[in-house]
Design a protein around this motif. Structure first.
Motif, PDB file in Angstrom:
ATOM      1  N   GLU A 246      90.724   4.415   3.858  1.00  0.00           N
ATOM      2  CA  GLU A 246      90.642   5.838   3.569  1.00  0.00           C
ATOM      3  C   GLU A 246      89.965   6.087   2.213  1.00  0.00           C
ATOM      4  O   GLU A 246      89.180   7.010   2.034  1.00  0.00           O
ATOM      5  CB  GLU A 246      92.035   6.452   3.587  1.00  0.00           C
ATOM      6  N   GLN A 247      90.308   5.185   1.238  1.00  0.00           N
ATOM      7  CA  GLN A 247      89.718   5.337  -0.088  1.00  0.00           C
ATOM      8  C   GLN A 247      88.210   5.157  -0.064  1.00  0.00           C
ATOM      9  O   GLN A 247      87.483   5.746  -0.864  1.00  0.00           O
ATOM     10  CB  GLN A 247      90.338   4.324  -1.066  1.00  0.00           C
ATOM     11  N   ASN A 248      87.723   4.358   0.832  1.00  0.00           N
ATOM     12  CA  ASN A 248      86.299   4.074   0.895  1.00  0.00           C
ATOM     13  C   ASN A 248      85.592   4.894   1.958  1.00  0.00           C
ATOM     14  O   ASN A 248      84.509   4.545   2.422  1.00  0.00           O
ATOM     15  CB  ASN A 248      86.061   2.577   1.159  1.00  0.00           C
ATOM     16  N   SER A 249      86.240   5.969   2.372  1.00  0.00           N
ATOM     17  CA  SER A 249      85.633   6.914   3.313  1.00  0.00           C
ATOM     18  C   SER A 249      85.227   6.258   4.618  1.00  0.00           C
ATOM     19  O   SER A 249      84.168   6.522   5.182  1.00  0.00           O
ATOM     20  CB  SER A 249      84.404   7.587   2.665  1.00  0.00           C
ATOM     21  N   THR A 281      83.639  -3.620  -5.624  1.00  0.00           N
ATOM     22  CA  THR A 281      82.757  -4.135  -6.698  1.00  0.00           C
ATOM     23  C   THR A 281      81.382  -3.486  -6.602  1.00  0.00           C
ATOM     24  O   THR A 281      80.799  -3.042  -7.607  1.00  0.00           O
ATOM     25  CB  THR A 281      82.636  -5.655  -6.584  1.00  0.00           C
ATOM     26  N   TYR A 282      80.834  -3.410  -5.344  1.00  0.00           N
ATOM     27  CA  TYR A 282      79.504  -2.815  -5.169  1.00  0.00           C
ATOM     28  C   TYR A 282      79.510  -1.340  -5.530  1.00  0.00           C
ATOM     29  O   TYR A 282      78.587  -0.818  -6.177  1.00  0.00           O
ATOM     30  CB  TYR A 282      79.040  -2.984  -3.727  1.00  0.00           C
ATOM     31  N   GLU A 283      80.552  -0.630  -5.120  1.00  0.00           N
ATOM     32  CA  GLU A 283      80.616   0.797  -5.408  1.00  0.00           C
ATOM     33  C   GLU A 283      80.756   1.047  -6.920  1.00  0.00           C
ATOM     34  O   GLU A 283      80.180   1.994  -7.484  1.00  0.00           O
ATOM     35  CB  GLU A 283      81.771   1.442  -4.647  1.00  0.00           C
ATOM     36  N   SER A 284      81.585   0.221  -7.575  1.00  0.00           N
ATOM     37  CA  SER A 284      81.755   0.346  -9.029  1.00  0.00           C
ATOM     38  C   SER A 284      80.435   0.089  -9.766  1.00  0.00           C
ATOM     39  O   SER A 284      80.050   0.819 -10.693  1.00  0.00           O
ATOM     40  CB  SER A 284      82.831  -0.623  -9.506  1.00  0.00           C
ATOM     41  N   ARG A 285      79.733  -0.935  -9.308  1.00  0.00           N
ATOM     42  CA  ARG A 285      78.455  -1.276  -9.949  1.00  0.00           C
ATOM     43  C   ARG A 285      77.421  -0.196  -9.684  1.00  0.00           C
ATOM     44  O   ARG A 285      76.620   0.159 -10.552  1.00  0.00           O
ATOM     45  CB  ARG A 285      77.966  -2.621  -9.414  1.00  0.00           C
ATOM     46  N   TYR A 286      77.462   0.364  -8.440  1.00  0.00           N
ATOM     47  CA  TYR A 286      76.506   1.418  -8.096  1.00  0.00           C
ATOM     48  C   TYR A 286      76.729   2.649  -8.972  1.00  0.00           C
ATOM     49  O   TYR A 286      75.797   3.290  -9.463  1.00  0.00           O
ATOM     50  CB  TYR A 286      76.657   1.788  -6.610  1.00  0.00           C
ATOM     51  N   ARG A 298      64.990   0.181  -6.998  1.00  0.00           N
ATOM     52  CA  ARG A 298      65.170  -0.865  -5.967  1.00  0.00           C
ATOM     53  C   ARG A 298      66.572  -1.446  -6.018  1.00  0.00           C
ATOM     54  O   ARG A 298      67.161  -1.764  -5.004  1.00  0.00           O
ATOM     55  CB  ARG A 298      64.117  -1.956  -6.179  1.00  0.00           C
ATOM     56  N   ILE A 299      67.142  -1.570  -7.233  1.00  0.00           N
ATOM     57  CA  ILE A 299      68.497  -2.145  -7.356  1.00  0.00           C
ATOM     58  C   ILE A 299      69.522  -1.232  -6.703  1.00  0.00           C
ATOM     59  O   ILE A 299      70.424  -1.664  -5.971  1.00  0.00           O
ATOM     60  CB  ILE A 299      68.817  -2.350  -8.856  1.00  0.00           C
ATOM     61  N   LEU A 300      69.376   0.133  -6.998  1.00  0.00           N
ATOM     62  CA  LEU A 300      70.312   1.075  -6.398  1.00  0.00           C
ATOM     63  C   LEU A 300      70.191   1.101  -4.875  1.00  0.00           C
ATOM     64  O   LEU A 300      71.184   1.213  -4.146  1.00  0.00           O
ATOM     65  CB  LEU A 300      70.082   2.471  -6.967  1.00  0.00           C
ATOM     66  N   LYS A 301      68.942   1.022  -4.392  1.00  0.00           N
ATOM     67  CA  LYS A 301      68.745   1.004  -2.935  1.00  0.00           C
ATOM     68  C   LYS A 301      69.365  -0.236  -2.305  1.00  0.00           C
ATOM     69  O   LYS A 301      69.957  -0.177  -1.208  1.00  0.00           O
ATOM     70  CB  LYS A 301      67.263   1.103  -2.615  1.00  0.00           C
ATOM     71  N   ASN A 302      69.272  -1.363  -2.965  1.00  0.00           N
ATOM     72  CA  ASN A 302      69.908  -2.592  -2.428  1.00  0.00           C
ATOM     73  C   ASN A 302      71.420  -2.452  -2.386  1.00  0.00           C
ATOM     74  O   ASN A 302      72.086  -2.888  -1.434  1.00  0.00           O
ATOM     75  CB  ASN A 302      69.516  -3.796  -3.278  1.00  0.00           C
ATOM     76  N   LEU A 303      71.964  -1.825  -3.491  1.00  0.00           N
ATOM     77  CA  LEU A 303      73.411  -1.634  -3.519  1.00  0.00           C
ATOM     78  C   LEU A 303      73.858  -0.667  -2.413  1.00  0.00           C
ATOM     79  O   LEU A 303      74.905  -0.843  -1.766  1.00  0.00           O
ATOM     80  CB  LEU A 303      73.846  -1.115  -4.889  1.00  0.00           C
ATOM     81  N   GLU A 304      73.062   0.383  -2.219  1.00  0.00           N
ATOM     82  CA  GLU A 304      73.387   1.326  -1.144  1.00  0.00           C
ATOM     83  C   GLU A 304      73.400   0.639   0.235  1.00  0.00           C
ATOM     84  O   GLU A 304      74.255   0.901   1.095  1.00  0.00           O
ATOM     85  CB  GLU A 304      72.381   2.481  -1.149  1.00  0.00           C
ATOM     86  N   LEU A 305      72.394  -0.218   0.417  1.00  0.00           N
ATOM     87  CA  LEU A 305      72.304  -0.948   1.694  1.00  0.00           C
ATOM     88  C   LEU A 305      73.519  -1.865   1.897  1.00  0.00           C
ATOM     89  O   LEU A 305      74.109  -1.920   2.984  1.00  0.00           O
ATOM     90  CB  LEU A 305      71.010  -1.740   1.750  1.00  0.00           C
ATOM     91  N   LYS A 306      73.917  -2.606   0.868  1.00  0.00           N
ATOM     92  CA  LYS A 306      75.067  -3.500   0.950  1.00  0.00           C
ATOM     93  C   LYS A 306      76.350  -2.712   1.198  1.00  0.00           C
ATOM     94  O   LYS A 306      77.204  -3.104   2.004  1.00  0.00           O
ATOM     95  CB  LYS A 306      75.200  -4.303  -0.331  1.00  0.00           C
ATOM     96  N   ALA A 308      76.626   0.255   2.650  1.00  0.00           N
ATOM     97  CA  ALA A 308      76.580   0.765   4.026  1.00  0.00           C
ATOM     98  C   ALA A 308      76.931  -0.326   5.041  1.00  0.00           C
ATOM     99  O   ALA A 308      77.638  -0.093   6.029  1.00  0.00           O
ATOM    100  CB  ALA A 308      75.206   1.347   4.306  1.00  0.00           C
ATOM    101  N   ASN A 309      76.378  -1.532   4.811  1.00  0.00           N
ATOM    102  CA  ASN A 309      76.665  -2.646   5.731  1.00  0.00           C
ATOM    103  C   ASN A 309      78.141  -3.014   5.733  1.00  0.00           C
ATOM    104  O   ASN A 309      78.741  -3.290   6.776  1.00  0.00           O
ATOM    105  CB  ASN A 309      75.826  -3.850   5.362  1.00  0.00           C
ATOM    106  N   LEU A 310      78.760  -3.030   4.516  1.00  0.00           N
ATOM    107  CA  LEU A 310      80.179  -3.368   4.426  1.00  0.00           C
ATOM    108  C   LEU A 310      81.052  -2.325   5.126  1.00  0.00           C
ATOM    109  O   LEU A 310      82.019  -2.629   5.834  1.00  0.00           O
ATOM    110  CB  LEU A 310      80.597  -3.501   2.961  1.00  0.00           C
ATOM    111  N   LYS A 311      80.689  -1.027   4.899  1.00  0.00           N
ATOM    112  CA  LYS A 311      81.463   0.025   5.552  1.00  0.00           C
ATOM    113  C   LYS A 311      81.333  -0.048   7.075  1.00  0.00           C
ATOM    114  O   LYS A 311      82.308   0.183   7.819  1.00  0.00           O
ATOM    115  CB  LYS A 311      80.981   1.378   5.057  1.00  0.00           C
ATOM    116  N   SER A 312      80.131  -0.384   7.547  1.00  0.00           N
ATOM    117  CA  SER A 312      79.931  -0.526   9.002  1.00  0.00           C
ATOM    118  C   SER A 312      80.754  -1.681   9.554  1.00  0.00           C
ATOM    119  O   SER A 312      81.315  -1.613  10.644  1.00  0.00           O
ATOM    120  CB  SER A 312      78.449  -0.718   9.287  1.00  0.00           C
ATOM    121  N   SER A 313      80.800  -2.758   8.778  1.00  0.00           N
ATOM    122  CA  SER A 313      81.559  -3.931   9.218  1.00  0.00           C
ATOM    123  C   SER A 313      83.050  -3.644   9.278  1.00  0.00           C
ATOM    124  O   SER A 313      83.750  -4.129  10.158  1.00  0.00           O
ATOM    125  CB  SER A 313      81.261  -5.102   8.284  1.00  0.00           C
TER     126      SER A 313
END
Length: 530
Positions: A246-249, A281-286, A298-306, A308-313
């Motif tokens: 829930e915390q991570n939407s 960790t990714y969200e905090s860093r983002y 590019r760094i922010l886009k990579n973090l966004e991609l990671k 999104a992938n974690l939330k999908s998983s």
């Protein structure tokens, strides 16, 4: 004028009653006593001789209590096992009796007895098991009880005793054989089930372990505990898991489809814990870098991609946990069934090893001292009675076919004119008064010159003897029935018949003349020597 005597039979009932007179039968038997005695004596002597030379027959027996051992020991354990293994659980006395009489149990005894018969020179070609059972061996429950009585008869006392001992031994072995057979069937059934369930349990455990390792639901070493779960740890882990989603939407799981006991312990679901930590960790860093870098960095886009992938998983654990729950339930069920079968198998193997007492003999095999056959007195008595009856029938038939009539009643039924009265040689005065009284009844209405003829229906009678019954002033004349002209000379005719035997042909001839001269015939007297 026709004279009528009350003694003359004029209806069918009188005739039947007189025909059944036992006195006539007695007279017939008395006349034919030589034939009766000859047949009776010869038959009785033959019976005595045969009974003397007939081999004596003896009887032996014993009694045994037939119990249903399965009912007390096996059936009480688990009736379902009997049903699955197709084993009968009870039997009635009538069924038991049929089984104990069947060739299944007693055929070896029958074969042994046949060998004994053959050694004694007895023909056994036509001897069947059913014949032997019917004539020699009697097996019955006593008064609907559990006590079975076995009787065996034969000429050889030794054979009787040995056969009864063999039967008792056979029955005692059969009582244990039935139980042991059932136990072996159950054990064989349970062993087969154990083998199948072991393979099935191993397969379900393997599938659960593989699924747990692949999805990080088990211990670090990959083993899964399918026993009792630690509920507190599971509840804490589940709460933390849902809270983080829930915390991570992330869309929450369907709580109705998820059983918190699907997770084995605090280490179960470690894969999802690591993903949540990585997501944090990714969200905090983002968040930290978004204030320093441009949005199209590019760094922010990579973090966004990671992220999104974690939330999908993390949206897939609902399906994984449901699958895990199903595999674990199957594995637990197979394992518990295997444990139950193994426990029953051990129990029945112990039961099979236990010694069971056979059916109890309440009387030992024994041979009665006295013979049961031949019963000489009884046989001789029966032969005497039967031969006497047969001889009497033969004598009766012989008497009836002789062509003669010996007694008054059949003679009375045969002569077709009124019977007047009995006259006696030893009571001449009374007889004379009777004759005169009857004749005078006719003379009062007739001319005194009337002539009365007397027919002597017996060669032993004569006119001189007839006059003993007649007054001298009466004119009686002796007639010869064979000369018809002599009958025409008389106005009235009486007939005298003696008590000697009469030829039926002569009586028929007399009846012919009676019919011709019916108006002249007064009637007939029967003369006896009484």
């Amino acid at each position: 004028m026709k004279f009528e005597n009350n003694n003359y039979p004029n209806n069918l009932n009188d005739i039947n009653n007189e025909s059944l007179d036992l006195n006539l039968l007695y007279k017939v038997l008395l006349r034919e006593k030589k034939v009766i005695l000859l047949i009776t004596i010869i038959s009785t002597l033959i019976s005595i001789i045969l009974s003397i030379f007939q081999k004596p027959i003896y009887k032996g027996n014993f009694e045994i209590v037939v119990r249903d051992n399965n009912k007390n020991s096996l059936n009480s354990r688990n009736s379902m096992i009997f049903e699955l293994a197709n084993i009968p659980t009870s039997s009635q006395s009538s069924t038991q009796e049929l089984i104990l009489k069947s060739p299944l149990v007693l055929n070896p005894i029958f074969e042994s007895v046949k060998r004994n018969y053959k050694s004694r020179g007895i023909d056994i070609n036509g001897l069947t098991y059913k014949d032997w059972l019917r004539t020699k061996l009697k097996i019955n429950f006593i008064d609907k009880s559990d006590v079975l009585e076995i009787n065996f008869i034969d000429e050889d006392k030794e054979l009787i005793l040995n056969t009864l001992k063999d039967i008792s031994s056979r029955y005692q072995n059969f009582s244990k054989r039935d139980r042991n057979k059932n136990l072996k069937s159950i054990i064989s059934f349970l062993e087969k089930e154990q083998k199948d369930l072991k393979l099935k349990s191993e397969k379900s455990m393997s599938e659960l372990s593989k699924f747990s390792i692949d999805n990080g639901l088990g211990d670090i070493d990959g083993f899964v505990d399918i026993g009792q779960s630690n509920n507190n740890s599971l509840q804490n882990l589940s709460r933390n898991f849902f809270s983080k989603m829930e915390q991570n939407s992330i869309a929450p799981l369907n709580y109705t489809d998820l059983n918190i006991q699907d997770l084995d312990n605090s280490k179960s679901g470690q894969r999802f814990s690591q993903q949540f930590n990585m997501l944090e960790t990714y969200e905090s860093r983002y968040t930290d870098l978004s204030s320093k870098l441009k949005p199209n960095s590019r760094i922010l886009k990579n973090l966004e991609l990671k992220i999104a992938n974690l939330k999908s998983s993390l949206k897939r654990p609902n399906e994984i946990l449901l699958k895990y729950r199903e595999l674990k339930r199957i594995s637990q069920r197979d394992n518990q069934t295997l444990i139950d079968i193994e426990g029953k198998l051990v129990s029945y193997k112990l039961e099979n090893a236990r010694q069971l007492d056979p059916w109890e003999l309440i009387s030992t095999p024994r041979v009665e001292e006295g013979r049961i056959a031949p019963k000489r007195k009884k046989n001789v008595s029966i032969t005497f009675l039967i031969s006497f009856m047969i001889a009497s029938i033969i004598a009766y038939i012989k008497d009836k076919r002789s062509g003669y009539i010996f007694d008054f009643i059949p003679l009375k039924l045969r002569i077709n004119c009124p019977y007047l009265y009995n006259l006696s040689d030893n009571k001449k005065l009374i007889s004379k008064n009777i004759v005169n009284s009857i004749v005078n009844k006719f003379m009062k209405t007739l001319d005194e010159k009337v002539k009365i003829g007397v027919i002597n229906f017996d060669e032993n009678l004569s006119l001189k003897k007839n006059k003993c019954f007649i007054d001298d002033d009466k004119k009686f004349f002796n007639l010869d029935i064979q000369y018809e002209n002599s009958l025409n000379k008389f106005d009235k005719i009486i007939i005298l018949v003696s008590s000697y035997k009469k030829n039926i042909k002569d009586i028929d001839l007399l009846n012919t003349y009676i019919k011709i001269y019916e108006d002249k015939i007064i009637g007939w007297f029967y003369i006896t020597e009484d």
